[in-house]
Design an enzyme around this catalytic site. Structure first.
Site, PDB file in Angstrom:
ATOM      1  N   GLY A   1      -6.524   0.256  34.273  1.00 13.13           N
ATOM      2  CA  GLY A   1      -5.428   0.860  33.171  1.00 13.13           C
ATOM      3  C   GLY A   1      -5.902   2.058  32.021  1.00 13.13           C
ATOM      4  N   GLY A   2      -5.473   2.846  33.177  1.00 17.91           N
ATOM      5  CA  GLY A   2      -6.287   4.322  32.352  1.00 17.91           C
ATOM      6  C   GLY A   2      -4.242   5.081  32.017  1.00 17.91           C
TER       7      GLY A   2
ATOM      8  N   TYR B   1      -5.178 -12.882  24.115  1.00 18.08           N
ATOM      9  CA  TYR B   1      -5.935 -11.732  24.167  1.00 18.08           C
ATOM     10  C   TYR B   1      -7.007 -11.572  23.909  1.00 18.08           C
ATOM     11  CZ  TYR B   1      -6.533  -6.865  23.106  1.00 18.08           C
ATOM     12  OH  TYR B   1      -6.702  -5.578  22.714  1.00 18.08           O
TER      13      TYR B   1
HETATM   14  N1  LIG Z   1      -5.394   0.076  21.305  1.00 19.98           N
HETATM   15  C1  LIG Z   1      -6.186  -0.110  20.996  1.00 19.98           C
HETATM   16  O1  LIG Z   1      -6.216  -0.514  19.364  1.00 19.98           O
HETATM   17  C2  LIG Z   1      -7.150  -1.161  21.084  1.00 19.98           C
HETATM   18  C3  LIG Z   1      -7.324  -1.326  22.391  1.00 19.98           C
HETATM   19  N2  LIG Z   1      -8.671  -2.265  23.072  1.00 19.98           N
HETATM   20  C4  LIG Z   1      -9.098  -2.090  24.345  1.00 19.98           C
HETATM   21  O2  LIG Z   1      -9.121  -1.047  25.323  1.00 19.98           O
HETATM   22  C5  LIG Z   1      -8.573  -1.264  26.472  1.00 19.98           C
HETATM   23  C6  LIG Z   1      -7.441   0.072  26.551  1.00 19.98           C
HETATM   24  O3  LIG Z   1      -6.301  -0.872  25.621  1.00 19.98           O
HETATM   25  P1  LIG Z   1      -4.922   0.326  25.450  1.00 19.98           P
HETATM   26  O4  LIG Z   1      -5.109   1.505  26.081  1.00 19.98           O
HETATM   27  O5  LIG Z   1      -4.548   0.327  24.146  1.00 19.98           O
HETATM   28  O6  LIG Z   1      -3.328  -0.495  26.107  1.00 19.98           O
HETATM   29  P2  LIG Z   1      -2.506  -0.721  26.686  1.00 19.98           P
HETATM   30  O7  LIG Z   1      -1.520  -2.164  27.099  1.00 19.98           O
HETATM   31  O8  LIG Z   1      -1.975   0.650  26.069  1.00 19.98           O
HETATM   32  O9  LIG Z   1      -2.853   0.042  28.116  1.00 19.98           O
HETATM   33  C7  LIG Z   1      -3.537  -1.021  29.128  1.00 19.98           C
HETATM   34  C8  LIG Z   1      -3.238  -0.635  30.943  1.00 19.98           C
HETATM   35  O10 LIG Z   1      -2.787  -1.761  31.371  1.00 19.98           O
HETATM   36  C9  LIG Z   1      -2.862  -1.662  32.309  1.00 19.98           C
HETATM   37  N3  LIG Z   1      -2.584  -2.324  34.002  1.00 19.98           N
HETATM   38  C10 LIG Z   1      -1.562  -3.352  33.277  1.00 19.98           C
HETATM   39  N4  LIG Z   1      -1.583  -4.856  33.983  1.00 19.98           N
HETATM   40  C11 LIG Z   1      -2.580  -4.218  35.397  1.00 19.98           C
HETATM   41  C12 LIG Z   1      -3.266  -4.457  36.880  1.00 19.98           C
HETATM   42  N5  LIG Z   1      -2.951  -6.000  36.524  1.00 19.98           N
HETATM   43  N6  LIG Z   1      -4.329  -3.592  37.213  1.00 19.98           N
HETATM   44  C13 LIG Z   1      -4.304  -2.425  36.701  1.00 19.98           C
HETATM   45  N7  LIG Z   1      -4.126  -1.964  35.405  1.00 19.98           N
HETATM   46  C14 LIG Z   1      -3.256  -2.851  34.747  1.00 19.98           C
HETATM   47  C15 LIG Z   1      -1.059  -1.117  31.726  1.00 19.98           C
HETATM   48  O11 LIG Z   1      -0.045  -0.385  33.154  1.00 19.98           O
HETATM   49  C16 LIG Z   1      -1.728  -0.115  31.149  1.00 19.98           C
HETATM   50  O12 LIG Z   1      -1.533   0.994  31.282  1.00 19.98           O
HETATM   51  C17 LIG Z   1      -7.738  -3.071  26.076  1.00 19.98           C
HETATM   52  O13 LIG Z   1      -8.454  -3.567  27.451  1.00 19.98           O
HETATM   53  C18 LIG Z   1      -7.282  -3.198  25.373  1.00 19.98           C
HETATM   54  O14 LIG Z   1      -7.387  -4.373  24.665  1.00 19.98           O
HETATM   55  C19 LIG Z   1      -9.330  -2.881  21.560  1.00 19.98           C
HETATM   56  C20 LIG Z   1      -8.860  -2.857  20.719  1.00 19.98           C
HETATM   57  C21 LIG Z   1      -8.000  -2.398  20.169  1.00 19.98           C
HETATM   58  C1  LIG Z   2      -6.780  -4.588  17.794  1.00 17.53           C
HETATM   59  C2  LIG Z   2      -6.368  -4.713  19.143  1.00 17.53           C
HETATM   60  O1  LIG Z   2      -6.898  -4.974  19.831  1.00 17.53           O
HETATM   61  C3  LIG Z   2      -4.932  -4.202  19.930  1.00 17.53           C
HETATM   62  N1  LIG Z   2      -4.543  -2.945  19.287  1.00 17.53           N
HETATM   63  C4  LIG Z   2      -3.998  -5.236  19.315  1.00 17.53           C
HETATM   64  O2  LIG Z   2      -3.448  -5.272  17.423  1.00 17.53           O
HETATM   65  O3  LIG Z   2      -3.650  -5.916  20.443  1.00 17.53           O
END
Ligand SMILES: NC(=O)C1=CN([C@@H]2O[C@H](COP(=O)(O)OP(=O)(O)OC[C@H]3O[C@@H](n4cnc5c(N)ncnc54)[C@H](O)[C@@H]3O)[C@@H](O)[C@H]2O)C=CC1
Ligand SMILES: CC(=O)[C@H](N)C(=O)O
Length: 374
Positions: free
Chosen positions: A63-64, A196
């Site tokens: 999910g990079g 989630y």
């Molecule tokens: N951004 C934030 O504020 C926070 C993020 N997180 C966690 O950090 C991690 C990364 O977050 P973000 O980069 O913000 O998420 P994001 O939603 O921006 O990116 C997630 C990625 O997962 C990919 N994805 C979806 N289905 C997939 C599949 N079947 N196989 C492979 N990849 C797939 C998507 O294409 C996307 O690029 C997540 O697990 C999220 O829960 C936790 C708390 C806060």
């Molecule tokens: C805090 C998180 O996990 C994320 N940014 C969301 O709002 O869903």
């Protein structure tokens, strides 16, 4: 029969042993009898590639291409070398990302493809970022269940079978209305009301279970809302705190989808990726837990707007509440107690609210100057 007896003895030890009881670690026994968390075909090779075999870890990020992955890859590549960090996703990478280091297609729902990538690239660290976030998850519960839960099962099994160090992020969203909210400690009631949040509690528990049962080196941080300048959020409840900067710079106006007094824990992306590297590098004996809260600051939309208005007094902020997001935010922590991370492995944030705002504005100032020059 002796093998079965050994197996059941091992299983009993696993179920009834407690940390610090002095029992022999279960993992050794389990690995010695080649017991795997997943039934695989007999021709599959079970081998554990340990970190110590190489100078640097070989990292795969799933999910990079989301908000966090590219920033993490940049930092890890600086530390471990460009070719030792592979970004993966199911989307097509933009050309700057594609040319910045190895990128590979990987759908976490395809177990065999994941295993092939891990084996062919001799992966030793897996950072599992693929997920559907809180707001998009509520809009598509069945996809969120599949990606966040079934996908995680694939990741856990691959990591356990190949002796990987596994990082899975959790979130403030892993708490719910019955959790203490101000502050929220590491260990308390967790009854989230979103798919989630439910999937992230499941990830925390499964990772810890695999750690105790199979010796998986599972590490997990509960991130607050993350704020970044050069990547957009993927459909969460805290997204407003990124969008406000884009709209402020573009139009001088911002319409916020949360109430002005909604207090949530937040962090600048540089702190988030540094925390991730630090917990991955922490010696195992410093980790008294496998899942830690981390935090940097807590603010409301009104406080963020006021901090921005110190530098952009003309910024106009209005409110049009999105009831789904507001209902989610109202059950999440207002402040996050990360004292265990600070005590155990020395977690310390660099960015507070004024520094965050200054850094974001500096980035956009540079961006808009460059855009004007082109
Ligand atoms: N951004 C934030 O504020 C926070 C993020 N997180 C966690 O950090 C991690 C990364 O977050 P973000 O980069 O913000 O998420 P994001 O939603 O921006 O990116 C997630 C990625 O997962 C990919 N994805 C979806 N289905 C997939 C599949 N079947 N196989 C492979 N990849 C797939 C998507 O294409 C996307 O690029 C997540 O697990 C999220 O829960 C936790 C708390 C806060
Ligand atoms: C805090 C998180 O996990 C994320 N940014 C969301 O709002 O869903």
């Amino acid at each position: 029969m002796p093998v079965i007896r050994t197996l059941s003895k091992v299983a009993q030890q696993a179920l009834f042993s407690t940390p610090g009881c002095g029992c022999q670690p279960l993992t050794v026994a389990v690995r010695n009898i080649s017991f795997s968390p997943r039934q695989v075909t007999s021709d599959a090779s079970f081998h554990s590639v340990s970190f110590s075999e190489t100078d640097h870890p070989k990292v795969l990020i799933t999910g990079g291409l989301g908000q966090l992955g590219v920033g993490l890859a940049k930092m890890l590549r600086k530390r471990f070398g460009k070719n030792n960090v592979i970004l993966s996703d199911i989307r097509k990478p933009p050309s700057n990302v594609f040319h910045s280091g190895p990128f590979i297609y990987s759908d976490i729902l395809d177990y065999k493809n994941l295993r092939e990538i891990v084996v062919n690239n001799r992966i030793t660290w897996l950072v599992h970022y693929s997920a559907l976030l809180s707001a998009v998850g509520e809009a598509n519960v069945s996809l969120a269940r599949s990606v966040n839960i079934t996908g995680l099962h694939n990741i856990l099994d691959i990591a356990a079978e190949h002796g990987l160090r596994l990082f899975v992020p959790s979130t403030i969203g892993a708490f719910g209305p019955t959790s203490p909210r101000n502050p929220t400690p590491d260990l308390c009631v967790q009854r989230p009301r979103t798919i989630y949040g439910v999937s992230k509690v499941h990830a925390e528990l499964m990772g810890e279970y695999y750690h105790h049962r199979y010796g998986l080196d599972f590490r997990c941080l509960r991130y607050p809302g993350i704020i970044s300048a050069d990547s957009m959020p993927g459909g969460g409840t805290t997204d407003y705190a990124v969008q406000i900067f884009h709209d402020a710079i573009k139009s001088g106006k911002f319409e916020c989808n949360l109430r002005p007094d909604t207090r949530l824990p937040m962090m600048y992306i540089d702190d988030c990726v540094r925390a991730t590297l630090e917990v991955m590098e922490a010696p195992a004996d410093t980790l008294s837990m496998r899942t830690y809260n981390i935090n940097a600051m807590s603010f409301t939309p009104e406080e963020l707007a006021q901090e921005l208005q110190k530098q952009m007094p003309e910024l106009e902020v209005t409110y049009d509440v999105d009831h789904v997001r507001q209902a989610i935010a109202d059950t999440w922590p207002m402040d996050f107690d990360d004292s265990n991370a600070r005590n155990d492995w020395g977690w310390k944030h660099d960015y507070d609210l004024p520094e965050l705002v200054q850094t974001m504005l500096n980035y956009f100032g540079v961006e808009s100057l460059m855009a004007r020059a082109n």
